[in-house]
Motif scaffolding. Structure first.
Motif, short mmCIF file in Angstrom:
data_model
loop_
_atom_site.label_atom_id
_atom_site.label_comp_id
_atom_site.label_asym_id
_atom_site.label_seq_id
_atom_site.Cartn_x
_atom_site.Cartn_y
_atom_site.Cartn_z
N TYR A 92 0.84 -1.21 -0.18
CA TYR A 92 -0.07 0.12 -0.03
C TYR A 92 0.84 1.34 -0.11
O TYR A 92 2.03 1.37 0.33
N LEU A 93 0.31 2.44 -0.17
CA LEU A 93 0.74 3.70 -0.27
C LEU A 93 0.10 4.63 0.97
O LEU A 93 -1.11 4.29 1.01
N ALA A 94 0.98 5.34 1.62
CA ALA A 94 0.34 6.08 2.61
C ALA A 94 0.80 7.50 2.53
O ALA A 94 2.12 7.63 1.96
N MET A 95 0.06 8.48 2.87
CA MET A 95 0.63 10.03 3.03
C MET A 95 0.66 10.35 4.54
O MET A 95 -0.31 10.09 5.31
N SER A 96 1.65 11.03 4.70
CA SER A 96 1.81 11.57 6.28
C SER A 96 1.18 12.79 6.32
O SER A 96 1.19 13.85 5.29
N LEU A 97 0.16 13.16 7.21
CA LEU A 97 -0.43 14.24 7.38
C LEU A 97 0.25 15.00 8.78
O LEU A 97 -0.33 15.91 9.33
N ASP A 98 1.41 14.48 9.22
CA ASP A 98 2.05 14.81 10.50
C ASP A 98 2.95 16.17 10.10
O ASP A 98 3.32 16.18 9.08
N LYS A 99 2.85 16.97 11.05
CA LYS A 99 3.82 18.23 10.75
C LYS A 99 5.25 17.93 10.22
O LYS A 99 5.52 18.66 9.18
N LYS A 100 5.76 16.99 10.75
CA LYS A 100 7.33 16.82 10.48
C LYS A 100 7.25 16.33 8.84
O LYS A 100 8.27 16.67 8.38
N GLU A 101 6.57 15.40 8.54
CA GLU A 101 6.64 14.87 7.02
C GLU A 101 5.42 15.05 6.29
O GLU A 101 5.06 14.29 5.25
N TYR A 102 4.84 16.26 6.62
CA TYR A 102 3.62 16.47 5.90
C TYR A 102 3.78 16.44 4.50
O TYR A 102 4.42 16.89 3.62
N GLY A 103 2.65 15.35 3.88
CA GLY A 103 2.33 15.41 2.21
C GLY A 103 3.61 14.27 1.74
O GLY A 103 3.47 13.68 0.85
N SER A 104 4.53 13.67 2.56
CA SER A 104 5.23 12.67 2.25
C SER A 104 4.60 11.51 1.89
O SER A 104 3.69 11.01 2.64
N ILE A 105 5.02 10.70 0.96
CA ILE A 105 4.55 9.50 0.67
C ILE A 105 5.40 8.31 0.89
O ILE A 105 6.67 8.29 0.83
N PHE A 106 4.61 7.22 1.85
CA PHE A 106 5.32 6.11 2.13
C PHE A 106 4.80 4.79 1.48
O PHE A 106 3.73 4.70 1.08
N VAL A 107 5.42 3.74 1.44
CA VAL A 107 5.15 2.42 0.93
C VAL A 107 5.13 1.48 2.46
O VAL A 107 5.98 1.87 3.39
N TYR A 108 4.06 0.75 2.37
CA TYR A 108 4.14 -0.25 3.63
C TYR A 108 3.28 -1.55 3.18
O TYR A 108 2.90 -1.67 2.22
N TYR A 109 3.78 -2.47 3.88
CA TYR A 109 3.28 -3.98 3.45
C TYR A 109 2.67 -4.57 4.59
O TYR A 109 3.41 -4.82 5.78
N SER A 110 1.55 -4.46 4.59
CA SER A 110 0.75 -5.25 5.88
C SER A 110 1.05 -4.53 7.18
O SER A 110 1.02 -3.05 7.17
#
Length: 136
Positions: A92-110
């Motif tokens: 899956y892809l995730a987006m950070s809405l946290d101040k430190k990483e705002y808007g950054s895209i992450f990948v995660y598996y389960s």
């Protein structure tokens, strides 16, 4: 620029604003623009990768705000202030809405740890490469 298939009914600015109000999140502007145009969407190419095909991330589709596989603000396996935004091969892809990483895209598996792959949604889109010619 990569175009995406519109799989679900498009959303209005009002529906997008309503989503943000209901969930208490503020989405990055580049992501809002994409959602207003595609409401999620999937690539036309079956070979759209972020990175090289042998070790890159194969994009399947993005989740929608409404009318399809919807975004979910909080999922048990995602940290607070992360939004699951799409599907990739085996993950899956995730987006950070946290101040430190705002808007950054992450990948995660389960339930595995998040791995940052792009500093913004635009950077993620700009990093996508269509490898159709390589595979056909």
């Amino acid at each position: 620029m990569i175009d995406f298939r519109i799989e679900n009914e498009r959303i209005t600015v009002e529906e997008l604003n309503e989503f943000e109000e209901e969930t208490g999140v503020t989405l990055p502007e580049d992501y809002r623009v994409h959602m207003l145009q595609y409401n999620g969407g999937s690539p036309f190419s079956y070979y759209l990768y972020f990175g090289e095909p042998d070790d890159g991330i194969l994009l399947f589709r993005f989740k929608s705000i409404k009318y399809g596989a919807p975004l979910v603000e909080k999922q048990d396996y995602l940290p607070e202030n992360y939004l699951s935004i799409g599907y990739i091969e085996a993950g899956y892809l995730a987006m950070s809405l946290d101040k430190k990483e705002y808007g950054s895209i992450f990948v995660y598996y389960s339930e595995v740890e998040l791995t940052k792959i792009a500093a913004s949604f635009t950077a993620f889109l700009d990093g996508l490469v269509d490898y159709t010619a390589t595979f056909e």
